[in-house]
Design an enzyme around this catalytic site. Structure first.
Site, short mmCIF file in Angstrom:
data_model
loop_
_atom_site.label_atom_id
_atom_site.label_comp_id
_atom_site.label_asym_id
_atom_site.label_seq_id
_atom_site.Cartn_x
_atom_site.Cartn_y
_atom_site.Cartn_z
N GLY A 1 65.22 85.15 59.95
CA GLY A 1 63.90 85.12 60.58
C GLY A 1 63.82 84.02 61.64
O GLY A 1 62.80 83.36 61.78
N ASN B 1 64.73 82.03 55.28
CA ASN B 1 63.41 81.71 55.84
C ASN B 1 62.56 82.94 56.14
O ASN B 1 61.33 82.86 56.07
CB ASN B 1 63.62 80.90 57.14
CG ASN B 1 62.38 80.88 58.01
OD1 ASN B 1 61.45 80.13 57.76
ND2 ASN B 1 62.35 81.72 59.05
N SER C 1 56.38 78.29 49.69
CA SER C 1 55.08 78.00 50.29
C SER C 1 54.27 77.24 49.24
O SER C 1 54.59 77.30 48.04
CB SER C 1 54.37 79.32 50.62
OG SER C 1 53.00 79.09 50.92
N TYR D 1 52.22 88.27 48.35
CA TYR D 1 52.88 87.12 48.99
C TYR D 1 53.03 85.98 47.97
O TYR D 1 54.11 85.39 47.83
CB TYR D 1 52.02 86.67 50.18
CG TYR D 1 52.56 85.50 50.95
CD1 TYR D 1 53.59 85.67 51.88
CD2 TYR D 1 52.04 84.21 50.80
CE1 TYR D 1 54.08 84.59 52.61
CE2 TYR D 1 52.51 83.13 51.52
CZ TYR D 1 53.54 83.34 52.43
OH TYR D 1 54.03 82.26 53.15
N VAL D 2 51.95 85.70 47.24
CA VAL D 2 51.96 84.63 46.24
C VAL D 2 53.04 84.91 45.18
O VAL D 2 53.78 84.01 44.78
CB VAL D 2 50.56 84.50 45.59
CG1 VAL D 2 50.62 83.66 44.31
CG2 VAL D 2 49.58 83.88 46.58
N LYS E 1 56.45 84.07 46.57
CA LYS E 1 56.70 82.64 46.80
C LYS E 1 56.86 81.89 45.47
O LYS E 1 57.60 80.90 45.41
CB LYS E 1 55.58 82.05 47.66
CG LYS E 1 55.55 82.61 49.08
CD LYS E 1 56.87 82.37 49.82
CE LYS E 1 56.89 82.93 51.22
NZ LYS E 1 58.18 82.71 51.92
N1 LIG Z 1 53.61 79.11 58.99
C1 LIG Z 1 53.14 78.64 57.87
O1 LIG Z 1 52.09 77.98 57.84
C2 LIG Z 1 53.91 78.87 56.60
C3 LIG Z 1 53.43 78.25 55.43
C4 LIG Z 1 54.13 78.43 54.25
C5 LIG Z 1 55.30 79.18 54.23
N2 LIG Z 1 55.73 79.78 55.37
C6 LIG Z 1 56.96 80.57 55.27
O2 LIG Z 1 57.85 80.18 56.30
C7 LIG Z 1 58.66 81.31 56.68
C8 LIG Z 1 58.58 81.50 58.18
O3 LIG Z 1 57.22 81.70 58.53
P1 LIG Z 1 56.70 81.61 60.03
O4 LIG Z 1 55.36 80.97 59.98
O5 LIG Z 1 57.73 81.03 60.93
O6 LIG Z 1 56.49 83.16 60.33
P2 LIG Z 1 56.61 83.99 61.69
O7 LIG Z 1 55.88 85.25 61.44
O8 LIG Z 1 56.23 83.15 62.86
O9 LIG Z 1 58.19 84.27 61.77
C9 LIG Z 1 58.84 85.07 60.83
C10 LIG Z 1 60.12 85.61 61.43
O10 LIG Z 1 60.74 86.46 60.44
C11 LIG Z 1 61.13 87.66 61.07
N3 LIG Z 1 61.15 88.77 60.11
C12 LIG Z 1 60.11 89.41 59.53
N4 LIG Z 1 60.56 90.41 58.74
C13 LIG Z 1 61.91 90.38 58.83
C14 LIG Z 1 62.95 91.18 58.26
N5 LIG Z 1 62.67 92.19 57.44
N6 LIG Z 1 64.23 90.88 58.56
C15 LIG Z 1 64.52 89.86 59.40
N7 LIG Z 1 63.59 89.09 59.99
C16 LIG Z 1 62.30 89.35 59.70
C17 LIG Z 1 60.10 87.90 62.17
O11 LIG Z 1 60.57 88.80 63.16
C18 LIG Z 1 59.88 86.47 62.67
O12 LIG Z 1 60.80 86.13 63.68
C19 LIG Z 1 58.13 82.50 55.87
O13 LIG Z 1 58.94 82.71 54.74
C20 LIG Z 1 56.74 82.05 55.46
O14 LIG Z 1 56.32 82.68 54.27
C21 LIG Z 1 55.06 79.65 56.55
#
Ligand SMILES: NC(=O)c1ccc[n+]([C@@H]2O[C@H](COP(=O)([O-])OP(=O)(O)OC[C@H]3O[C@@H](n4cnc5c(N)ncnc54)[C@H](O)[C@@H]3O)[C@@H](O)[C@H]2O)c1
Length: 257
Positions: A10, A87, A140, A153-154, A157
């Site tokens: 990701g 990620n 998360s 989602y919960v 995680k």
């Molecule tokens: N942003 C936040 O506040 C936050 C908070 C807690 C946890 N997270 C976790 O951090 C991680 C990244 O989140 P983010 O905020 O950068 O999200 P984002 O949506 O900005 O980026 C996610 C990336 O994952 C890719 N993706 C989605 N489905 C996919 C698949 N099936 N195969 C390959 N790639 C795939 C998307 O194309 C994207 O590039 C996630 O696991 C999310 O749950 C984020």
């Protein structure tokens, strides 16, 4: 010393891109995996422009064939990825449990959780053979408590934390560590990133003692540290990275201190 290889899933945008760039800066060969090839290529360009080495791989992390192919491609180009950052994740929709469809459940569970299984099942035995492995799984703060309208989602995680601890216990004897990071709010498309989120942004500030939303660079530095020699004794930890959100019950009002 031979450069190490890392896979970041990701990594086309958001936290994954931030993590990938930190590894690129630190001399790793970076496998930039994303379901969206174009964005993965953009991350690669930024790493290469900084003098690093990286390759973009189109990969749906929920599909075994894509995962195996991606690992093969990165291994052929750079050698075995001994650092793995799981990620990739999707938040899904804000649905109550009775509104969640089978398709939505499968999509979130497979993207966020099955993916971790697919990468770990493939790479752990190879890491064991080489006698070295570092894994970080992105959970998360929603892996630590419940959250209305985010049940699937919960669930993923929370499961990631249990899975992380089990990997640590099962594979720790082979110089393999596995830790999880539990971010609060990070500036990304999934988190809070523009004016349209202003109201939401304020409510996040109201519950965040540090009065700040994290940057993807800060997340990248933490993940990098967890896979560095300095953190070799850290194994099976779930580290909150949330500006203090989860240390606070919400009962007293720190805003009027
Ligand atoms: N942003 C936040 O506040 C936050 C908070 C807690 C946890 N997270 C976790 O951090 C991680 C990244 O989140 P983010 O905020 O950068 O999200 P984002 O949506 O900005 O980026 C996610 C990336 O994952 C890719 N993706 C989605 N489905 C996919 C698949 N099936 N195969 C390959 N790639 C795939 C998307 O194309 C994207 O590039 C996630 O696991 C999310 O749950 C984020």
């Amino acid at each position: 010393m031979k450069a190490k290889t890392v896979i970041v899933t990701g990594a086309g945008q958001g936290i994954g891109a931030g993590i990938a760039k930190i590894y690129g800066k630190n001399g790793f060969h970076v496998g930039v995996l994303d379901i969206h090839y174009e964005t993965a290529k953009e991350t690669v360009k930024e790493i290469v422009d900084q003098g690093g080495t990286a390759m973009a791989v189109e990969c749906d992390v929920a599909l075994r064939s894509d995962v195996e192919q991606a690992i093969d491609m990165v291994t052929k180009a750079y050698g075995l990825p001994t650092t793995l950052i799981n990620n990739a994740g999707v938040g899904g929709y804000f649905h109550r449990i009775d509104e969640v469809t089978d398709e939505e459940w499968d999509w979130i569970i497979n993207t966020n959780l099955k993916s971790v299984f697919l990468f770990c099942r493939n790479l752990l035995p190879k890491m064991k053979e080489i006698g070295y492995g570092r894994i970080v799984n992105i959970s998360s703060i929603q892996g630590l408590f419940g959250s209305p309208r985010s049940s699937t989602y919960v669930a993923t995680k929370h499961a990631i934390i249990g899975y992380t601890k089990t990997i640590a216990a099962e594979w720790g004897g082979f110089n393999i560590t596995c830790n999880a990071v539990c971010p609060g709010y990070v500036q990304t498309a999934m988190g809070i990133h523009d004016e349209s989120f202003k109201g939401f942004s304020q409510s996040v500030m109201d519950i965040t003692p540090s009065k700040k939303i994290a940057t993807v660079e800060e997340m990248g530095e933490l993940v990098y540290y967890l896979t560095s020699e300095k953190a070799q004794y850290m194994n099976g930890s779930a580290i909150t990275f949330d500006g203090g959100i989860t240390c606070y019950t919400g009962v007293t009002d720190f805003n009027n201190f």
